[in-house]
Design a protein around this motif. Structure first.
Motif, PDB file in Angstrom:
ATOM      1  N   ASP A 394      -2.962  11.740  -7.769  1.00 44.96           N
ATOM      2  CA  ASP A 394      -3.576  11.446  -9.068  1.00 44.96           C
ATOM      3  C   ASP A 394      -4.575  10.300  -9.001  1.00 44.96           C
ATOM      4  OD1 ASP A 394      -2.151  13.437 -10.502  1.00 44.96           O
ATOM      5  OD2 ASP A 394      -0.375  12.147 -10.520  1.00 44.96           O
ATOM      6  N   GLY A 395      -4.835   9.783  -7.802  1.00 45.80           N
ATOM      7  CA  GLY A 395      -5.839   8.740  -7.642  1.00 45.80           C
ATOM      8  C   GLY A 395      -5.329   7.330  -7.801  1.00 45.80           C
ATOM      9  N   TYR A 396      -4.002   7.135  -7.887  1.00 40.43           N
ATOM     10  CA  TYR A 396      -3.434   5.792  -8.005  1.00 40.43           C
ATOM     11  C   TYR A 396      -3.215   5.198  -6.621  1.00 40.43           C
ATOM     12  CZ  TYR A 396      -2.539   6.672 -12.957  1.00 40.43           C
ATOM     13  OH  TYR A 396      -2.694   6.950 -14.298  1.00 40.43           O
ATOM     14  N   LEU A 397      -3.595   3.935  -6.468  1.00 39.62           N
ATOM     15  CA  LEU A 397      -3.417   3.235  -5.198  1.00 39.62           C
ATOM     16  C   LEU A 397      -2.036   2.592  -5.148  1.00 39.62           C
ATOM     17  CD1 LEU A 397      -4.623   2.108  -2.521  1.00 39.62           C
ATOM     18  CD2 LEU A 397      -5.422   0.137  -3.862  1.00 39.62           C
ATOM     19  N   HIS A 398      -1.339   2.802  -4.047  1.00 37.43           N
ATOM     20  CA  HIS A 398      -0.036   2.177  -3.809  1.00 37.43           C
ATOM     21  C   HIS A 398      -0.176   1.266  -2.597  1.00 37.43           C
ATOM     22  CE1 HIS A 398       2.371   5.078  -6.360  1.00 37.43           C
ATOM     23  NE2 HIS A 398       1.210   5.702  -6.237  1.00 37.43           N
ATOM     24  N   LEU A 399       0.230   0.018  -2.746  1.00 38.99           N
ATOM     25  CA  LEU A 399       0.193  -0.917  -1.625  1.00 38.99           C
ATOM     26  C   LEU A 399       1.493  -0.828  -0.843  1.00 38.99           C
ATOM     27  CD1 LEU A 399      -1.450  -4.067  -3.245  1.00 38.99           C
ATOM     28  CD2 LEU A 399      -2.543  -2.211  -1.988  1.00 38.99           C
ATOM     29  N   ASP A 400       1.375  -0.786   0.471  1.00 41.43           N
ATOM     30  CA  ASP A 400       2.547  -0.683   1.337  1.00 41.43           C
ATOM     31  C   ASP A 400       2.868  -1.989   2.052  1.00 41.43           C
ATOM     32  OD1 ASP A 400       3.029   2.158   0.906  1.00 41.43           O
ATOM     33  OD2 ASP A 400       1.165   2.470   2.008  1.00 41.43           O
ATOM     34  N   ASP A 401       1.856  -2.812   2.305  1.00 37.10           N
ATOM     35  CA  ASP A 401       2.096  -4.045   3.049  1.00 37.10           C
ATOM     36  C   ASP A 401       0.772  -4.768   3.232  1.00 37.10           C
ATOM     37  OD1 ASP A 401       3.544  -5.935   4.428  1.00 37.10           O
ATOM     38  OD2 ASP A 401       4.459  -4.500   5.798  1.00 37.10           O
ATOM     39  N   ARG A 402       0.851  -5.973   3.784  1.00 36.82           N
ATOM     40  CA  ARG A 402      -0.327  -6.623   4.333  1.00 36.82           C
ATOM     41  C   ARG A 402      -0.482  -6.158   5.779  1.00 36.82           C
ATOM     42  NH1 ARG A 402      -4.550  -8.781   2.304  1.00 36.82           N
ATOM     43  NH2 ARG A 402      -4.700 -10.367   3.948  1.00 36.82           N
ATOM     44  N   LEU A 403      -1.709  -6.016   6.226  1.00 42.30           N
ATOM     45  CA  LEU A 403      -1.972  -5.563   7.585  1.00 42.30           C
ATOM     46  C   LEU A 403      -1.245  -6.439   8.596  1.00 42.30           C
ATOM     47  CD1 LEU A 403      -3.647  -3.474   9.169  1.00 42.30           C
ATOM     48  CD2 LEU A 403      -5.505  -5.141   9.232  1.00 42.30           C
TER      49      LEU A 403
END
Length: 510
Positions: A394-403
């Protein structure tokens, strides 16, 4: 033909003129209307100009806490077209000596002692205010131009020395387009727009809150500055000034939820923006459900301004049957492009995890005095955020972590944010932070720092149950192999969990 005055500053001056008698800026027992604030800004700007501050001149300001003068001096600096660096100090501030050398100020205005290494001319804030009060409020033209550097704002420096983020007046204008204060031209000229809810400012005025105060002024609204965040003082301000809008960091939301006086609701609080660090979805749902009001999230960074927004409508949809939205940071803000890319800089398909890249007119010009860092961070006009994330269908961004924070377990990446969210689904866990530490058998292992929920005490059985939730949600590799209980998590000056400190602590106890 002479270049036009910077729109960002001209709009602010115009708003202060247009909304003259409306309340503008309060704090420390004093309230200025828009006209009174403009007169004070003219006096401050005149005094600073007499001391050599002007277009392109470096002005540094160091304050011992939030106070209305932070906003007043910022307005005066913008009027003069100065290159402004502001620091509001607290117990976690460090690197101030470096900042005051690196920003190359002509003058440092301060109300706290300065490091001995600060070599620029110094001026006490009270001395500046007293001298300004003796001056006439003579109007000054806007000296700032669109391409001038308006601010050099320093990162918290948790991965090394602080970096100065340089932003132009044009970029600041782009950050406010489409937000409060950008009303229809006819209404802007007439000043007939009703004021927005009073903005109660409780986060650092040297960072995002300062810009929000200026947005409030642009729309004819009032800002009330609280010197520090205390849950009951904040609630009292909401009751007194409501309807109120505010910006909270996740830790502030948690404190309000855990205080019996504010847990069930905060009368007068109607619009809540939040950000600066990832928020735990379960605790966010708890707050939205208990308090009501309009909630909105902005995901961004100093280098980029807002990248994505999770709107009030998104929060309503989450409660109505789409709970996964609360785990996202929303969709790209107007005028912002977002891509998720692999290590080689190639765009990835929907659902794949990679680094978040962004491009907009609101981006920084670069890192002050560091072309090497700028070249590494900005590629062909795109900014590498250092955040790992994925975009859903649906175009929503999900953050998983910092690089830099992903944990490599037996050759596989374990992303910390989803693990933290799983841990806090246990009712006895209020907050969680996950880091990695070296392991002789797995390369790295997952370590969890847990804060118990009110009424619960730390115990091994609770930790095991919470870790089992992680394994059930993901895989055995995601399950923390070490758990440390804490009464609170350490935070950086930006309100983010201090992961470097926790990694060092985990490694030292391994």
């Amino acid at each position: 033909m002479a270049a036009a005055a910077a729109r960002y500053v001209a709009d602010l001056v115009g708003a202060l003129e247009r909304y003259g008698s409306r309340p503008a800026l309060g704090g420390e027992g004093r309230l200025l209307d828009h006209s009174g604030l403009l007169e004070l800004v003219y006096r401050l700007a005149g005094e600073l100009a007499d001391r050599g501050v002007g277009r392109g001149t470096g002005l540094a300001c160091v304050f011992g806490g939030n106070r209305p003068e932070v906003v007043q001096v910022r307005l005066a600096a913008h009027l003069l077209g100065a290159r402004l660096t502001q620091v509001v100090t607290d117990h976690a501030t460090y690197g101030l000596d470096f900042v005051l050398r690196d920003c190359r100020p002509h003058l440092v205005v301060h109300d706290v002692p300065l490091p001995d290494t600060a070599t620029a001319a110094r001026l006490g804030l009270e001395e500046l205010l007293a001298a300004a009060a003796r001056r006439p409020a003579a109007p000054l033209p806007v000296a700032a131009r669109e391409d001038d550097i308006a601010r050099v704002t320093y990162t918290s420096g948790t991965t090394g020395v602080p970096k100065g983020v340089a932003s132009t007046f044009g970029a600041l204008a782009s950050r406010t387009d489409g937000r409060a204060g950008r009303e229809a031209p006819g209404l802007r000229r007439s000043g007939d727009i009703p004021p927005p809810p009073t903005y109660v400012s409780v986060t650092s005025l040297a960072q995002r809150a300062g810009g929000r105060c200026l947005e409030q002024l642009r729309s004819g609204g009032r800002t009330e500055v609280l010197a520090a965040f205390e849950s009951r003082e904040f609630a009292a301000a909401c009751r007194r000034l409501g309807p109120v809008a505010t910006y909270l960091m996740p830790g502030m939301v948690y404190r309000l939820l855990d205080d019996p006086a504010t847990a069930a609701g905060i009368p007068g609080l109607s619009v809540i923006s939040y950000g600066a660090a990832p928020i735990l979805p379960e605790r966010l749902r708890e707050a939205v459900t208990r308090w009501g009001g309009r909630w909105q999230q902005g995901y961004g960074m100093n280098e980029s301004a807002v990248i994505c927004r999770l709107t009030a409508a998104d929060h309503e949809a989450a409660l109505a049957g789409r709970p996964g939205l609360l785990a996202s940071v929303g969709r790209p803000a107007p005028g912002v492009e977002v891509e998720v890319r692999d290590a080689a800089g190639r765009p990835l398909p929907t659902g794949s995890t990679g680094e978040v890249w962004t491009r907009s007119a609101a981006m920084m010009t670069g890192y002050w005095g560091r072309p090497d860092l700028t070249a590494s961070a900005i590629r062909d006009g795109w900014l590498r955020t250092g955040d790992l994330g994925h975009v859903d269908p649906d175009g929503y961004l999900h953050l998983d972590d910092r690089l830099a924070d992903a944990v490599m377990v037996d050759g596989d990446n374990v992303y910390c944010l989803p693990v933290e969210a799983a841990l806090t689904r246990h009712p006895a866990i209020a907050q969680a932070a996950v880091v990695g530490r070296p392991s002789p058998t797995m390369g790295e292992e997952v370590c969890a720092f847990l804060v118990p929920a009110p009424g619960h005490t730390p115990d091994p059985a609770t930790a095991a149950e919470a870790c089992a939730l992680v394994e059930k949600s993901f895989s055995p590799a995601h399950r923390p192999t070490a758990v440390f209980w804490r009464t609170e998590l350490p935070l950086t000056t930006r309100g983010k969990t201090d992961k470097p400190r926790l990694r060092a602590e985990a490694a030292s106890t391994g």
